[in-house]
Design an enzyme around this catalytic site. Structure first.
Site, PDB file in Angstrom:
ATOM      1  CD  GLU A  44     -20.897   5.354  62.126  1.00 19.70           C
ATOM      2  OE1 GLU A  44     -21.142   4.975  63.289  1.00 19.70           O
ATOM      3  OE2 GLU A  44     -21.703   5.280  61.193  1.00 19.70           O
ATOM      4  CB  THR A  72     -22.844   4.039  68.679  1.00 24.09           C
ATOM      5  OG1 THR A  72     -22.197   3.231  67.682  1.00 24.09           O
ATOM      6  CG2 THR A  72     -23.491   3.088  69.671  1.00 24.09           C
ATOM      7  CE  LYS A 132     -26.267   1.616  61.670  1.00 22.87           C
ATOM      8  NZ  LYS A 132     -25.465   2.046  62.821  1.00 22.87           N
TER       9      LYS A 132
END
Length: 214
Positions: A44, A72, A132
């Protein structure tokens, strides 16, 4: 850019999301071939990296056999930029409810960040592909084990505090996979490509051990 699907098969083979934050395209171009050769397939680019969308678009073209996602992602603007760049999956540090529906409609995996059992369950109900658990730094492997005792149907992706030394333990207690940033892309090895490749291979060995037991 057309969005070739996220490969769950590759992710499950090596269930690590490598988190790249604040690196240049030149640095990433050196790192990713070694990453791929060492048996890692998912990375990512965080949206608070300078030029993140352009990086994602470029990496999708140059590394078509990797899963390239955006991290993010906190707002719809972030999401739209990431998807337009061709991100194959979305990672967030929070539960931003407005991000779930677009991802579901486009069949894009979303890994939202959550911490408490209530948040983890809420994220799963909203349609998380995996949750997550962030940050895992403070509570560690024992916390993941404790959460999975009653919530064993939820796929967890602990992130923060995952290292070569404990990666196998996270998998052994039932985590789907892990997210790793600085402990995977170690700053002191970014200019030592031979050392970085050895580091990747050693993590892969520990991960295999955890998968065999888990």
């Amino acid at each position: 850019m057309s969005n070739q699907g996220f490969s769950w098969e590759l992710f499950e083979q090596t269930p690590v999301v490598g988190i790249i934050r604040g690196l240049s395209l030149a640095q990433i171009r050196k790192i990713l071939p070694l990453y791929q050769e060492s048996g890692f397939f998912t990375v990512e680019i965080t949206m608070n990296t300078e030029g993140a969308a352009e990086l994602i678009a470029t990496l999708r073209q140059e590394f078509p056999s990797l899963n390239i996602g955006a991290g993010t992602v906190c707002t719809l603007d972030d999401l739209q930029l990431a998807l337009a760049a061709g991100a194959q999956f979305i990672v967030t540090p929070i539960i931003a409810e407005e991000l779930f529906t677009p991802c579901k409609e486009l069949n894009i995996p979303i890994f939202p960040g959550a911490f408490s059992p209530t948040e983890i369950y809420k994220a799963w109900q909203l349609g998380a592909s995996a949750v997550k658990v962030f940050p895992s730094t403070a509570l560690g492997v024992g916390y993941i084990k404790d959460v999975l005792a009653p919530l064993d149907q939820i796929k967890l992706l602990p992130t923060g505090g995952v290292t070569k030394e404990n990666i196998s333990e996270f998998l052994e207690v039932g985590a789907l996979g892990v997210g790793m940033g600085g402990s995977l892309f170690k700053k002191d090895l970014l200019d030592d490509l031979e050392g970085l490749e050895e580091h990747f291979i050693s993590i892969k060995k520990q991960l295999k051990r955890g998968l065999l037991v888990g």
